[in-house]
Design a protein around this motif. Structure first.
Motif, PDB file in Angstrom:
ATOM      1  N   ILE A  26       0.829  -1.472   0.190  1.00 52.40           N
ATOM      2  CA  ILE A  26       0.118   0.152  -0.022  1.00 52.40           C
ATOM      3  C   ILE A  26       0.777   1.284  -0.113  1.00 52.40           C
ATOM      4  N   GLU A  30       0.864   4.194  -2.592  1.00 54.61           N
ATOM      5  CA  GLU A  30       1.030   5.677  -2.444  1.00 54.61           C
ATOM      6  C   GLU A  30       1.898   6.612  -3.021  1.00 54.61           C
ATOM      7  N   SER A  36       3.303   9.662  -0.606  1.00 53.41           N
ATOM      8  CA  SER A  36       2.549   9.277   0.713  1.00 53.41           C
ATOM      9  C   SER A  36       2.270  10.426   1.569  1.00 53.41           C
ATOM     10  N   LEU A  42      -3.512   9.815   0.525  1.00 56.33           N
ATOM     11  CA  LEU A  42      -4.025   9.404   1.659  1.00 56.33           C
ATOM     12  C   LEU A  42      -5.296   8.968   1.940  1.00 56.33           C
ATOM     13  N   TRP A  45      -6.324   6.147  -0.565  1.00 58.75           N
ATOM     14  CA  TRP A  45      -5.877   4.785  -0.247  1.00 58.75           C
ATOM     15  C   TRP A  45      -6.475   4.296   1.107  1.00 58.75           C
ATOM     16  N   VAL A  67      -2.004   2.112   5.956  1.00 54.62           N
ATOM     17  CA  VAL A  67      -1.752   3.660   5.493  1.00 54.62           C
ATOM     18  C   VAL A  67      -0.628   4.254   6.242  1.00 54.62           C
TER      19      VAL A  67
END
Length: 226
Positions: A26, A30, A36, A42, A45, A67
């Motif tokens: 994940i 991102e 990220s 964010l 996700w 996340v």
């Protein structure tokens, strides 16, 4: 050979590795879709964002534990998950570990939802504090075990140190950490360890289960109406 493989698989920390692998994938997603540290990425996700939870996206109370925001965030949490998560999984078994990890993350995010700010938040620390709560609870439940009693005290001090640090640092969701800690304590109190009868009795086990469900329900209600 097949039986040896199955035995090694059962004795491994495969749940910890699976969770860590999903978390890393994940994070790569991102990174490849905008970075990220982008709030929109964010949210895309699965990060927690209270206004979206309030309109029905309840899964954002669970998905944020996978996340992370920036490399250091996932590095520290991933390192903690690998070592502490692996040790807890070996101690309490695979399915107990999976449930406690996910549900501690849920209780932590619920407390953040009810008492924290509406900013985008994410990270495995809610679930990791749940693992701290596991060690603390085992020290209480198995108070005749010197090792578990001392380990529980050490993790209690570690939790207190981290919560004090949370108060002094900016951008850290202390409510999420407290909720995860309480969740882990109550959840392991509701389960017997593999091959052992429950030490504190059925009433303790039932009380812990009811308390966890009641706290989660109240926090969800509070987050929805505030």
């Amino acid at each position: 050979m097949n039986s040896n493989f199955i035995r090694r698989w059962r004795q491994s920390n495969w749940v910890t590795i699976l969770i860590l692998g999903i978390t890393v994938l994940i994070f790569l997603g991102e990174t490849l879709t905008g970075g990220s540290q982008s709030p929109q990425v964010l949210v895309n996700w699965g990060a927690k964002y209270d206004p979206l939870v309030q309109i029905g996206q309840w899964w954002r109370l669970i998905t944020p534990i996978f996340v992370h925001i920036g490399f250091m965030h996932i590095f520290v949490n991933g390192f903690t998950l690998y070592y502490i998560g692996g040790a807890v999984e070996q101690m309490i078994g695979h399915w107990r570990f999976a449930l406690i990890y996910l549900l501690s993350g849920l209780s932590g995010n619920l407390m953040s939802f009810a008492l924290g700010g509406a900013a985008v938040s994410a990270g495995a620390s809610t679930a990791l504090f749940g693992l701290f709560g596991v060690y603390i609870a085992l020290g209480v439940i198995f108070d005749d075990s010197y090792y578990l009693r001392q380990t529980g005290r050490q993790f209690l001090m570690l939790a207190i140190f981290n919560l004090v640090f949370d108060l002094m640092a900016s951008g850290i969701d202390i409510w999420g950490h407290i909720g995860g800690l309480i969740g882990g304590f109550l959840l392991i109190s509701a389960f017997a360890l593999p091959g052992q009868k429950f030490r504190k009795g059925v009433a303790w086990q039932a009380s812990a289960s009811i308390a966890f469900l009641a706290i989660c329900a109240f926090l969800y209600w509070l987050g929805m109406v505030r």
